[in-house]
Design a protein around this motif. Structure first.
Motif, short mmCIF file in Angstrom:
data_model
loop_
_atom_site.label_atom_id
_atom_site.label_comp_id
_atom_site.label_asym_id
_atom_site.label_seq_id
_atom_site.Cartn_x
_atom_site.Cartn_y
_atom_site.Cartn_z
N ARG A 74 0.81 -1.18 -0.02
CA ARG A 74 -0.01 0.02 -0.02
C ARG A 74 0.79 1.23 0.10
NH1 ARG A 74 -3.83 -2.20 4.75
NH2 ARG A 74 -1.66 -2.93 5.32
N LYS A 114 5.68 10.21 -2.38
CA LYS A 114 4.48 9.42 -1.64
C LYS A 114 4.83 8.91 -0.22
CE LYS A 114 2.14 7.21 -5.68
NZ LYS A 114 1.69 5.89 -6.29
N TRP A 120 3.57 13.84 3.81
CA TRP A 120 2.59 13.33 4.68
C TRP A 120 1.94 14.12 5.84
CZ3 TRP A 120 -0.55 9.43 4.47
CH2 TRP A 120 -0.17 8.28 3.61
N GLU A 123 -0.96 16.00 4.04
CA GLU A 123 -2.00 15.08 4.05
C GLU A 123 -2.80 15.16 5.59
OE1 GLU A 123 -3.83 14.02 1.46
OE2 GLU A 123 -2.40 15.13 0.33
N THR A 127 -6.56 16.30 6.17
CA THR A 127 -7.25 15.44 6.65
C THR A 127 -7.99 16.05 7.65
OG1 THR A 127 -6.26 13.88 5.58
CG2 THR A 127 -7.86 13.13 7.42
N TRP A 197 -2.70 7.92 13.15
CA TRP A 197 -3.43 7.87 11.82
C TRP A 197 -3.23 6.77 11.16
CZ3 TRP A 197 -2.07 11.57 7.11
CH2 TRP A 197 -3.08 11.74 6.35
N LYS A 198 -4.41 6.07 10.85
CA LYS A 198 -4.52 4.95 10.06
C LYS A 198 -3.52 4.89 8.73
CE LYS A 198 -8.79 3.12 11.96
NZ LYS A 198 -10.28 2.54 11.82
N SER A 199 -3.48 5.87 7.91
CA SER A 199 -3.14 6.13 7.00
C SER A 199 -1.61 6.05 6.79
CB SER A 199 -3.52 7.28 6.16
OG SER A 199 -4.91 7.28 5.63
N ARG A 202 -0.41 2.35 8.23
CA ARG A 202 -0.40 1.32 7.13
C ARG A 202 0.79 1.50 6.32
NH1 ARG A 202 -6.13 2.34 6.21
NH2 ARG A 202 -5.77 3.92 4.74
N VAL A 203 1.21 2.42 5.89
CA VAL A 203 2.37 2.77 5.31
C VAL A 203 3.78 2.28 5.93
CG1 VAL A 203 3.95 4.51 4.18
CG2 VAL A 203 1.56 4.69 3.72
#
Length: 423
Positions: A74, A114, A120, A123, A127, A197-199, A202-203
């Motif tokens: 991901r 990314k 990040w 972002e 968010t 933060w979930k995003s 995950r990374v």
């Protein structure tokens, strides 16, 4: 040269696990993807490299370290020597490197957009303002504070970090060690929200904030200014001038929170009162603050700041005309300097709020009225009474603050001087 890496994933993994390091560096070609090599060092460490041509010249590109499980895909198909790749992922990355090289692009110069820390953080703020992290957007003032803390206390110390996945808890602890106690706690709070933060989780594949040592909690303060100290601070505020001087005086007279006064807008002042919307208060409740004559006189004497185009600023306290005042550290230093000798024992702006509440009690003001002035959620009016009692105590609040302003005038005696309308 050892045999090439088998094509089938399970066989390839078993083959790699059985490799033994030699006394010299070895490159083991892949049997499926041309140009891909597994590099084994004498220490036993394994990495992936691609041999190709860039601008007509032979080149080697390291695309990551070997790991049987590999990365969380991901995170995107990027090129980074610090990432971990299993056999399948390494082959896909090698194919991309070779294709990019044929197009004339040097994969070694690619930016890891990314996974960059800066991207990040951007972002994260977007968010927070748009959807938040618990089903609703955070308050605008909270998002502004996130942005300020990231810009001033975090990013300057992580300029060297290109890939967010290279961070671990030690990087957090090193950053915190460079900050003052207050800034340390603020930075840790923002980083806690960021890495949970979930995003981001995950990374990164883990939450590194859980391993970092949290800053010590601040000791509970009960500092209440004496009448002599109130007089000293008031006089220093006059010498300090706009914007920090009159802002400090209003904090004392109204008992409000620092940012609620510092971010004050002209549109929020009308009919001898300040009216704050729910989004502007800490407990998300609208709040009306009656203005005693002394407080109103101070506001009327304030200069109107204009921007470069001559447009009046919407903010009461500002140095830029486009943003509210935020230079609290420098303002406090200037104010302390004007306090003179002997040096005033350690005090904070929040002590003005506590002093106001304490003095209201001395004046015989009922606790529920004081709490209404301070816009506290909890206190004497609670439980069923808090649900059904919708009385806002506006008349009582006005009377109490007028009594307090009269007391302040008595404390400072004949030293009340209205600040000139100059910035």
């Amino acid at each position: 040269m050892l045999n090439s890496i088998p094509g089938q994933f399970k066989k390839a993994a078993a083959f790699i696990n059985n490799l033994k390091p030699a006394t010299t560096r070895q490159e083991i070609p892949d049997s499926t993807q041309a140009g891909l090599y597994l590099v084994m060092q004498p220490s036993g460490s394994l990495s992936w490299a691609v041999r190709t041509k860039i601008d007509g010249k032979a080149a080697k590109v390291t695309i990551g370290r070997y790991d049987e499980v590999g990365r969380d895909d991901r995170a995107g198909n990027i090129i980074s020597a610090t990432q971990v790749l299993n056999v399948t992922q390494a082959r896909a990355a090698a194919e991309k490197v070779i294709a990019d090289a044929k197009r004339g692009n040097d994969p070694r110069q690619q930016k890891i957009d990314k996974t960059s820390v800066s991207a990040w953080f951007d972002e994260f703020i977007k968010t927070a303002r748009a959807t938040g992290f618990k089903g609703r957007a955070v308050k605008a003032t909270t998002a502004d504070e996130y942005e300020r803390i990231i810009a001033t206390n975090i990013q300057p110390h992580w300029k060297h970090v290109g890939d967010i996945r290279t961070l671990d808890y030690r990087d957090i602890e090193k950053l915190l060690a460079k900050l003052s106690p207050g800034a340390r706690r603020n930075a840790f709070a923002v980083l806690s929200a960021f890495f949970r933060w979930k995003s981001v989780a995950r990374v990164m594949g883990r939450n590194i904030i859980e391993l970092a040592e949290a800053p010590a909690k601040p000791t509970s303060r009960d500092r209440v200014l004496s009448h002599k100290e109130i007089k000293t601070i008031w006089n220093a505020s006059e010498k300090c001038g706009y914007p920090f001087g009159p802002m400090t005086q209003l904090l004392l007279l109204t008992g409000q929170r620092r940012d609620e006064i510092a971010n004050l807008k002209w549109s929020e002042i009308a009919d001898d009162a300040i009216t704050l919307e729910a989004s502007r208060t800490k407990n998300s409740r609208p709040h009306v603050i009656p203005l005693a004559p002394l407080a109103k006189t101070i506001i009327e004497a304030l200069p109107k700041i204009h921007d470069a185009d001559g447009n009046p600023s919407e903010y009461v306290f500002t140095t830029t005309a486009t943003t509210p005042f935020s230079g609290f550290s420098n303002g406090k230093k200037a104010l302390d300097k004007h306090c003179g000798e002997p040096v005033l024992p350690e005090w904070h702006l929040h002590d003005l709020r506590r002093t106001c509440a304490t003095e209201l009690a001395k004046l015989g003001i009922k606790q529920e009225v004081t709490e209404a002035i301070l816009n506290h959620k909890t206190g004497k009016v609670s439980g069923v009474a808090a649900i059904y009692n919708r009385y806002d105590y506006q008349d009582e609040k006005r009377d109490a603050l007028e009594q307090w302003a009269t007391r302040v005038q008595g404390i400072i005696a004949n030293n009340v001087t209205i600040l000139k309308k100059t910035a």
